[in-house]
Design an enzyme around this catalytic site. Sequence first.
Site, mmCIF file in Angstrom:
data_model
loop_
_atom_site.group_PDB
_atom_site.id
_atom_site.type_symbol
_atom_site.label_atom_id
_atom_site.label_comp_id
_atom_site.label_asym_id
_atom_site.label_seq_id
_atom_site.Cartn_x
_atom_site.Cartn_y
_atom_site.Cartn_z
ATOM 1 N N HIS A 176 19.672 -9.121 -124.489
ATOM 2 C CA HIS A 176 20.330 -8.896 -123.195
ATOM 3 C C HIS A 176 19.680 -9.708 -122.085
ATOM 4 O O HIS A 176 18.470 -9.891 -122.049
ATOM 5 C CB HIS A 176 20.416 -7.406 -122.833
ATOM 6 N N ASP B 238 18.240 -6.806 -111.342
ATOM 7 C CA ASP B 238 18.676 -5.455 -111.682
ATOM 8 C C ASP B 238 17.761 -4.391 -111.082
ATOM 9 O O ASP B 238 16.712 -4.699 -110.512
ATOM 10 C CB ASP B 238 18.774 -5.283 -113.207
ATOM 11 N N GLU C 106 23.692 -5.324 -121.504
ATOM 12 C CA GLU C 106 23.483 -4.852 -122.861
ATOM 13 C C GLU C 106 24.548 -5.440 -123.793
ATOM 14 O O GLU C 106 25.568 -5.962 -123.324
ATOM 15 C CB GLU C 106 23.573 -3.322 -122.875
ATOM 16 N N ASP D 228 17.090 -7.222 -127.773
ATOM 17 C CA ASP D 228 18.435 -7.319 -128.366
ATOM 18 C C ASP D 228 19.247 -8.477 -127.772
ATOM 19 O O ASP D 228 20.446 -8.571 -127.992
ATOM 20 C CB ASP D 228 19.189 -5.989 -128.173
HETATM 21 C C1 GLP Z 1 14.454 -5.380 -118.982
HETATM 22 C C2 GLP Z 1 14.976 -6.232 -117.821
HETATM 23 C C3 GLP Z 1 15.259 -7.646 -118.288
HETATM 24 C C4 GLP Z 1 14.047 -8.207 -119.014
HETATM 25 C C5 GLP Z 1 13.734 -7.330 -120.196
HETATM 26 C C6 GLP Z 1 12.574 -7.841 -121.014
HETATM 27 O O1 GLP Z 1 15.479 -5.037 -119.818
HETATM 28 N N1 GLP Z 1 16.168 -5.675 -117.252
HETATM 29 O O2 GLP Z 1 15.591 -8.446 -117.175
HETATM 30 O O3 GLP Z 1 14.308 -9.530 -119.419
HETATM 31 O O4 GLP Z 1 13.433 -6.030 -119.710
HETATM 32 O O5 GLP Z 1 11.356 -7.290 -120.595
HETATM 33 P P1 GLP Z 1 9.953 -7.883 -120.990
HETATM 34 O O6 GLP Z 1 9.814 -9.135 -120.213
HETATM 35 O O7 GLP Z 1 8.973 -6.847 -120.563
HETATM 36 O O8 GLP Z 1 9.963 -8.124 -122.457
#
Ligand code: GLP
Length: 264
Positions: free
Chosen positions: A143, A72, A148, A141
């Site tokens: 995702h 993303d 989302e 959440d």
């Molecule tokens: C963002 C990214 C996700 C990732 C998430 C969790 O939303 N788009 O791909 O899994 O963050 O982030 P973290 O690894 O910092 O908890």
Amino acid sequence: MKVIIKDDKKTASVWAAHYIASKIKEKAARTDKPFVLGLPTGSTPIDTYAELIRMVKAGELSFRNVITFNMDEYVALPKSHPESYWSFMHRYLFDHIDIPAENVHILNGNAPDLAAECAAYEKAIVEAGGIDLFLGGVGEDGHIAFNEPFSSLNSRTRVITLTQDTLEVNSRFFDNDPNKVPEQAMTVGVATVLDSKEVLILVFGSKKQRALRDAVEGPMSHYCTLSGLQGHPAGTIVCDEAAVGELKVNSYRYFKAVEAVENL
Ligand code: GLP
């Protein structure tokens, strides 16, 4: 689905890096075709990336015949912004390994036609032969990528409006101000991830307990898009002890037994 529970984040991250390396080497031993690897951003994969970098620097692994597709990217955030996922990936991985620049694919959140950019990304994945292994993390959440809650489990690469929860969680990278977080992102769809031959998801820390429970024990639902992994024939979650607090004791025991018997 397999759930591999390691003592802590570091052990789990190193395990994941070695697993990815073994898959890259396994394919290289049987074909000249490139290994196609899907990659996430976030704090979760950083230790795994560090171990992959260590292996490359030690001459144990090469990315010369690896093609990557990132999950993303924020919409309308300049590529050069330190928090763009382009910057993140170069800072934490690509600048330190031997991957050819043309093998790296990251959605362009500043493309003049975002829908065309998304369609071209799906096409590029198919043209590369499909993704061999998609590495991912999970949002609090549930995702996956930026899918989302209420994203279809059949979704494809597209523009998505982020939830207020995600804006708040990600504000830690934007001066703790949710208003500075881009409101939209481009993301591969749940189906894009699930089309991969294999999916490996990292889940670390107590903040991910609810997401892990919903993904593993809950119904397959667009409310927790990681739950789509239940429908994948080769889906694995690697987590730490801190993340398992909401799992049923029986689930936990079974996963640990599988790990012991299968020597994972
Ligand atoms: C963002 C990214 C996700 C990732 C998430 C969790 O939303 N788009 O791909 O899994 O963050 O982030 P973290 O690894 O910092 O908890």
